[in-house]
Design a protein around this motif. Structure first.
Motif, PDB file in Angstrom:
ATOM      1  N   ARG A  11     -20.524 -31.171 -22.510  1.00 55.16           N
ATOM      2  CA  ARG A  11     -19.423 -31.090 -23.471  1.00 55.16           C
ATOM      3  C   ARG A  11     -18.101 -30.809 -22.755  1.00 55.16           C
ATOM      4  O   ARG A  11     -17.083 -31.428 -23.038  1.00 55.16           O
ATOM      5  CB  ARG A  11     -19.721 -30.013 -24.520  1.00 55.16           C
ATOM      6  CG  ARG A  11     -18.751 -29.986 -25.664  1.00 55.16           C
ATOM      7  CD  ARG A  11     -19.183 -29.057 -26.802  1.00 55.16           C
ATOM      8  NE  ARG A  11     -19.661 -27.751 -26.377  1.00 55.16           N
ATOM      9  CZ  ARG A  11     -20.943 -27.360 -26.420  1.00 55.16           C
ATOM     10  NH1 ARG A  11     -21.871 -28.176 -26.875  1.00 55.16           N
ATOM     11  NH2 ARG A  11     -21.303 -26.160 -26.010  1.00 55.16           N
ATOM     12  N   ALA A  12     -18.113 -29.899 -21.774  1.00 52.80           N
ATOM     13  CA  ALA A  12     -16.893 -29.580 -21.016  1.00 52.80           C
ATOM     14  C   ALA A  12     -16.420 -30.784 -20.217  1.00 52.80           C
ATOM     15  O   ALA A  12     -15.225 -31.054 -20.134  1.00 52.80           O
ATOM     16  CB  ALA A  12     -17.150 -28.395 -20.091  1.00 52.80           C
ATOM     17  N   THR A  15     -14.754 -33.400 -22.613  1.00 55.50           N
ATOM     18  CA  THR A  15     -13.470 -33.008 -23.180  1.00 55.50           C
ATOM     19  C   THR A  15     -12.378 -32.890 -22.131  1.00 55.50           C
ATOM     20  O   THR A  15     -11.206 -32.854 -22.468  1.00 55.50           O
ATOM     21  CB  THR A  15     -13.575 -31.668 -23.931  1.00 55.50           C
ATOM     22  OG1 THR A  15     -13.982 -30.667 -23.013  1.00 55.50           O
ATOM     23  CG2 THR A  15     -14.535 -31.764 -25.088  1.00 55.50           C
ATOM     24  N   GLN A  17     -11.737 -30.309 -20.253  1.00 54.78           N
ATOM     25  CA  GLN A  17     -11.206 -28.968 -20.455  1.00 54.78           C
ATOM     26  C   GLN A  17     -10.466 -28.472 -19.209  1.00 54.78           C
ATOM     27  O   GLN A  17     -10.936 -28.599 -18.094  1.00 54.78           O
ATOM     28  CB  GLN A  17     -12.377 -28.045 -20.776  1.00 54.78           C
ATOM     29  CG  GLN A  17     -12.032 -26.596 -20.877  1.00 54.78           C
ATOM     30  CD  GLN A  17     -13.277 -25.769 -21.166  1.00 54.78           C
ATOM     31  OE1 GLN A  17     -14.222 -26.259 -21.764  1.00 54.78           O
ATOM     32  NE2 GLN A  17     -13.283 -24.537 -20.732  1.00 54.78           N
ATOM     33  N   ASP A  19      -9.003 -25.043 -17.625  1.00 55.72           N
ATOM     34  CA  ASP A  19      -8.933 -23.583 -17.710  1.00 55.72           C
ATOM     35  C   ASP A  19      -7.832 -23.033 -16.816  1.00 55.72           C
ATOM     36  O   ASP A  19      -7.291 -21.974 -17.084  1.00 55.72           O
ATOM     37  CB  ASP A  19     -10.273 -22.969 -17.292  1.00 55.72           C
ATOM     38  CG  ASP A  19     -11.389 -23.371 -18.227  1.00 55.72           C
ATOM     39  OD1 ASP A  19     -11.247 -23.183 -19.439  1.00 55.72           O
ATOM     40  OD2 ASP A  19     -12.414 -23.897 -17.741  1.00 55.72           O
ATOM     41  N   GLY A  36     -14.994 -23.801 -14.515  1.00 51.38           N
ATOM     42  CA  GLY A  36     -14.383 -24.556 -15.598  1.00 51.38           C
ATOM     43  C   GLY A  36     -13.580 -25.724 -15.078  1.00 51.38           C
ATOM     44  O   GLY A  36     -13.984 -26.412 -14.162  1.00 51.38           O
TER      45      GLY A  36
END
Length: 149
Positions: A11-12, A15, A17, A19, A36
């Motif tokens: 999922r990370a 997306t 992501q 951090d 992250g």
């Protein structure tokens, strides 16, 4: 437990992501260890390594790294001088300039990207079944590259 961790990692990665952001006016002299998503627009003189199996390093078009990089997913659109070790995937965008070897499992390279070094595919070892008592060891196959240039 492991299935939840794998799903969180996927999922990370989907997306993208972020951090941690290192801005374009920042210069870091030293090693970086991150988890992250790390988005790099500035300059790093030192190695960068990920502590998280779902970590993503993105070197933006203005980004510059002088040192070794180790992360599961590495996306490069800037300049990197050093070896890259990506346990999952390397993406080289159109402005990527890499001087060093790239160790990868999967690589994606856009037109315009430049590499001065070698692309080295990470082989996944194949586990052979253990021989039963009294059984001879299986012969190992020898793979030869017979392709002509």
């Amino acid at each position: 437990m492991f299935d939840r961790d794998k799903e969180r990692i996927k999922r990370a990665q989907r997306t993208g992501q972020v951090d941690t952001l290192i801005g374009d006016k920042v210069v870091i002299r030293g090693d970086i260890s991150f988890s992250g998503g790390l988005y790099l627009q500035g300059r790093v003189h030192g190695s960068i390594s990920a502590q998280d199996p779902g970590a993503i390093l993105t070197v933006a078009d203005n980004g510059y790294v002088e040192g070794e990089v180790r992360a599961p997913v590495v996306v490069i659109n800037g300049e990197l001088r050093g070896d890259v070790h990506a346990s999952e995937r390397v993406e080289l965008a159109g402005n990527a300039r890499v001087q060093g070897n790239i160790h990868y499992k999967v690589v994606e390279m856009a037109a315009g990207a430049a590499i001065s070094g070698r692309l080295l595919h990470l082989e996944t070892p194949v586990a052979l079944p253990a021989p039963e008592a009294g059984e001879a060891l299986p012969e190992r196959a020898l793979l030869l590259n017979t392709a002509t240039a």
